[in-house]
Write an enzyme that holds these catalytic residues in place. Structure first.
Site, short mmCIF file in Angstrom:
data_model
loop_
_atom_site.label_atom_id
_atom_site.label_comp_id
_atom_site.label_asym_id
_atom_site.label_seq_id
_atom_site.Cartn_x
_atom_site.Cartn_y
_atom_site.Cartn_z
CG ASP A 172 -40.21 64.83 35.80
OD1 ASP A 172 -40.23 64.83 36.75
OD2 ASP A 172 -38.90 64.62 35.19
CD1 TRP A 194 -33.61 63.05 35.08
CD2 TRP A 194 -34.69 62.44 33.90
NE1 TRP A 194 -33.18 62.20 35.80
CE2 TRP A 194 -33.93 61.17 34.49
CE3 TRP A 194 -35.45 61.29 33.18
CZ2 TRP A 194 -34.12 59.85 34.37
CZ3 TRP A 194 -35.63 59.95 33.09
CH2 TRP A 194 -34.71 59.76 33.59
CE LYS A 231 -36.12 58.99 40.20
NZ LYS A 231 -36.06 60.28 38.97
C1 LIG Z 1 -36.28 59.40 37.49
C2 LIG Z 1 -37.05 60.72 37.06
C3 LIG Z 1 -37.56 60.41 35.85
C4 LIG Z 1 -37.98 58.93 34.85
O1 LIG Z 1 -39.13 58.62 35.74
P1 LIG Z 1 -39.55 57.31 35.75
O2 LIG Z 1 -40.79 57.29 36.62
O3 LIG Z 1 -38.42 55.85 35.69
O4 LIG Z 1 -40.01 57.03 33.72
C5 LIG Z 1 -37.80 61.60 35.31
N1 LIG Z 1 -37.61 62.70 35.20
C6 LIG Z 1 -36.68 63.01 36.28
C7 LIG Z 1 -36.47 64.15 37.12
C8 LIG Z 1 -36.42 61.99 37.40
O5 LIG Z 1 -36.02 62.16 38.50
#
Ligand SMILES: *Cc1c(COP(=O)(O)O)cnc(C)c1O
Length: 360
Positions: A172, A102, A196
């Protein structure tokens, strides 16, 4: 009714109580005669749902008053562009830590908007740790330092934070938000997709320090400018109303469970026993440095990859679903967010032990 234990990395399990409450309210929210899905986002019912959700999130994370909470769309992936669009013009460059899949995506998007300095990287060790903070090559004139505190695919988590001085940290937190208490004032921006550890897909939450709003250049599209959403209380256009409502139900559920310190205790216990099961049997392994092992995403590999299919098959029979690892890592991955009951982890461990005894 039979609900499975779903170990998916996202969209992930939601608390059964939350889904049941949504079910009860689905046709008629609180005597309004309407489903939340049918409500105007500008009506008093939805405004109440929206502001209660924000207040509960603020309470859970103890978000200071000088931070705004934005309820947006586009997923964490859209934040890979929104962050630089809003902040990169401050100095034209930014620092990014490269700790997994990511981070890499955030980095390649950041490069479209300015100079990206990779201040730390664990790529050479296969993304199995977070580089020691005293080895980071931070720039004093960076607009921000971007980090991924929990790498969802590698199962790697930060312990602590680098000292970036006056340079704001942008995090993030898609797969770690609300898993434990977080000191929000350590960050300039925290962003996360909801699917998540918050609620259903479609909602993206951005927690941003006030002074970082309004710094975007003139070419920043209106809907990608934090200032637009801040001024309009996240209702500059139609927000993802139903996802926002469900996120609010999850926040209430978390408060009922005792908040984030209580969740941290449960999460720590769930993760520790799963790692103990992996470490305690040569049949399984996890390559991540002990101090950086994620509480939320636990990858593990079987001694013999030829047994993967039969492991997954047997797991499915017990209602242990979506354990297949990410294609880039192989093996298995158990995502054990807040909504995964401890019983799900216990059932998985029991199954792992039985499977190893039969096939080891
Ligand atoms: C799942 C995830 C993403 C992508 O998320 P989306 O909402 O599908 O764009 C980005 N960063 C991390 C750390 C993730 O776990």
């Amino acid at each position: 009714m039979s609900r499975v234990f779903n170990f998916s990395a996202g969209p992930a399990m939601l608390p059964t109580e939350v889904i049941q409450q949504a079910q009860q309210e689905i046709l008629d929210w609180n005597g309004s005669g309407m489903s939340v899905m049918e409500m105007s986002h500008r009506g008093k019912e939805f405004i109440e749902i929206a502001s209660t959700a924000e207040a509960d999130l603020r309470e859970l994370l103890a978000i200071p008053d000088n931070y705004k909470v934005l309820f947006l769309q586009g997923g964490a992936s859209t934040q890979f562009a929104m962050v630089p669009l809003n902040l990169m013009d401050r100095t034209g460059k930014a620092d990014y830590a490269n700790t997994g899949a990511w981070s890499k995506k955030a980095i390649s998007e950041g490069k479209r908007f300015g100079e990206v300095n990779i201040c730390a990287s664990s790529e050479e060790d296969g993304f199995n740790s977070v580089p020691a903070f005293d080895s980071w090559n931070l720039s004093s004139d960076a607009s921000y330092v971007h980090i991924t505190p929990n790498e969802t695919i590698g199962g790697v988590v930060y312990q602590g934070l680098p000292d970036t001085g006056d340079v704001p940290i942008v995090a993030d937190m898609s797969s770690t938000i609300l898993s434990r208490p977080t000191n929000v004032s350590d960050y300039g921006i925290i962003y996360t997709g909801a699917q998540k550890n918050i609620g259903p897909a479609g909602l993206t939450i951005v927690i941003v320090r006030e002074d970082l709003i309004g710094q975007a250049g003139d070419s920043c599209p209106t809907m990608l400018n934090y200032a637009t959403h801040d001024k309009a209380d996240s209702m500059a256009n139609t927000p993802p109303t139903y996802s926002w409502y469900l996120a609010g139900l999850v926040f209430k559920w978390l408060k009922d469970k005792g908040g984030l310190s209580a969740m941290a205790e449960i999460n720590e216990r769930k993760a520790s026993k799963l790692y103990a099961a992996i470490d305690g049997n040569d049949f399984y392994s996890n390559p991540v440095a002990i101090q950086n092992r994620s509480w939320m995403n636990v990858p593990f590999i079987l001694k013999d990859a030829d047994l993967d299919a039969s492991f997954l098959e047997g797991a499915k029979e017990l209602g242990l679903m979506t354990l297949k690892g990410h294609r880039s890592v192989g093996g298995m991955r158990a995502s054990i967010y807040n909504a995964m009951p401890e019983e799900g982890v216990d059932t998985l461990i029991q199954y792992m032990n039985d499977f190893a005894a039969k096939n080891g």
